[in-house]
Motif scaffolding. Sequence first.
Motif, PDB file in Angstrom:
ATOM      1  N   UNK A  24      -4.613   1.554  -8.010  1.00  0.00           N
ATOM      2  CA  UNK A  24      -4.440   2.401  -6.836  1.00  0.00           C
ATOM      3  C   UNK A  24      -5.301   1.918  -5.674  1.00  0.00           C
ATOM      4  N   UNK A  25      -6.470   1.321  -5.996  1.00  0.00           N
ATOM      5  CA  UNK A  25      -7.305   0.785  -4.920  1.00  0.00           C
ATOM      6  C   UNK A  25      -6.614  -0.342  -4.186  1.00  0.00           C
ATOM      7  N   UNK A  26      -5.946  -1.208  -4.933  1.00  0.00           N
ATOM      8  CA  UNK A  26      -5.216  -2.306  -4.290  1.00  0.00           C
ATOM      9  C   UNK A  26      -4.062  -1.768  -3.440  1.00  0.00           C
ATOM     10  N   UNK A  27      -3.407  -0.705  -3.950  1.00  0.00           N
ATOM     11  CA  UNK A  27      -2.314  -0.097  -3.170  1.00  0.00           C
ATOM     12  C   UNK A  27      -2.836   0.502  -1.873  1.00  0.00           C
ATOM     13  N   UNK A  28      -3.960   1.237  -2.002  1.00  0.00           N
ATOM     14  CA  UNK A  28      -4.526   1.869  -0.809  1.00  0.00           C
ATOM     15  C   UNK A  28      -4.978   0.815   0.190  1.00  0.00           C
ATOM     16  N   UNK A  29      -5.639  -0.242  -0.326  1.00  0.00           N
ATOM     17  CA  UNK A  29      -6.090  -1.311   0.570  1.00  0.00           C
ATOM     18  C   UNK A  29      -4.919  -1.982   1.273  1.00  0.00           C
ATOM     19  N   UNK A  30      -3.857  -2.267   0.511  1.00  0.00           N
ATOM     20  CA  UNK A  30      -2.673  -2.876   1.118  1.00  0.00           C
ATOM     21  C   UNK A  30      -2.021  -1.938   2.135  1.00  0.00           C
ATOM     22  N   UNK A  31      -2.011  -0.639   1.820  1.00  0.00           N
ATOM     23  CA  UNK A  31      -1.430   0.339   2.741  1.00  0.00           C
ATOM     24  C   UNK A  31      -2.236   0.425   4.024  1.00  0.00           C
ATOM     25  N   UNK A  32      -3.571   0.405   3.909  1.00  0.00           N
ATOM     26  CA  UNK A  32      -4.426   0.466   5.095  1.00  0.00           C
ATOM     27  C   UNK A  32      -4.217  -0.762   5.970  1.00  0.00           C
ATOM     28  N   UNK A  33      -4.154  -1.950   5.308  1.00  0.00           N
ATOM     29  CA  UNK A  33      -3.923  -3.182   6.076  1.00  0.00           C
ATOM     30  C   UNK A  33      -2.556  -3.142   6.764  1.00  0.00           C
ATOM     31  N   UNK A  34      -1.551  -2.681   6.026  1.00  0.00           N
ATOM     32  CA  UNK A  34      -0.200  -2.578   6.607  1.00  0.00           C
ATOM     33  C   UNK A  34      -0.187  -1.611   7.782  1.00  0.00           C
TER      34      UNK A  34
END
Length: 280
Positions: A24-34
């Motif tokens: 979920x951390x990778x998802x959140x990080x990718x979402x924030x970058x996006x």
Amino acid sequence: MDLNAEVDQLIKASQAWIPMIMEYGSRVLLAVITLAVGWWLINRLTVKLGHLLALRKADLALQGFISSLVNIILKVLLVVSVASMIGIQTTSFVAAIGAAGLAIGLALQGSLANFAGGVLILLFRPFKIGDWIEAQSVSGTVDSIQIFHTVLRTGDNKTVIVPNGNLSNGIITNYNRQPTRKVVFDVGVDYEADLQKVREVLLALADDPRVLKAPAPVVVVSTLGESAITMSLRVWVDTPNYWDVLFMFNEFARDRLKAQGVDIPFPQRVIRVVQEVAAQ
């Protein structure tokens, strides 16, 4: 023993939570970058759109409105996309937005048509403020072009408000779009008149500084009527001088033709009254 058991429990808990946190951390990080990159790109895109509208000389109000509308729509779509990346179910959210948009569209159908017409008018500019146009069975000078309607001022100083939806979908005659216009002045002369003399008088009438030399003025026989021959004087003028030249022809043509012995006939009827005397 109790301490060792607690340590074991912590290790087991960490073994269970660490993969979840990583996922979920990778998802959140990718979402924030996006979200950050998408937000920046949308802002850049709307700025470019504003410059494009400015190059097309669109109305300032239209430039700001379209840029803001595109900016809001794209950012809403971006937020929905980012939420789906995290794992949030957005199906119901999108359905609610679609239903709300459909309801608003049906309720404001006429207003949306006028808005779309206003956008088309401001983008393609079939007329501008100050032009004299004829549309929707009304003629007048364009006073202002709004998002939903256009304001015309008639020749007798009445204000007419025309919905942009009807205006953009109908026939528009713009009398000021071209730099020059042709004045066609018809005058009827007697069948016994010297047509060459009539032609000379009318061409002399066209010897005015407001009349353009090219194309050259011409006089032609337009029609052979019941009681008169119609001679047509055709000249080209700058558009702002159209009415002044036409009124000048109307004012002086009669007197100059009459001075040359040319009559302008008018319809006449001969009525014969027959009286019948009853036989005695």
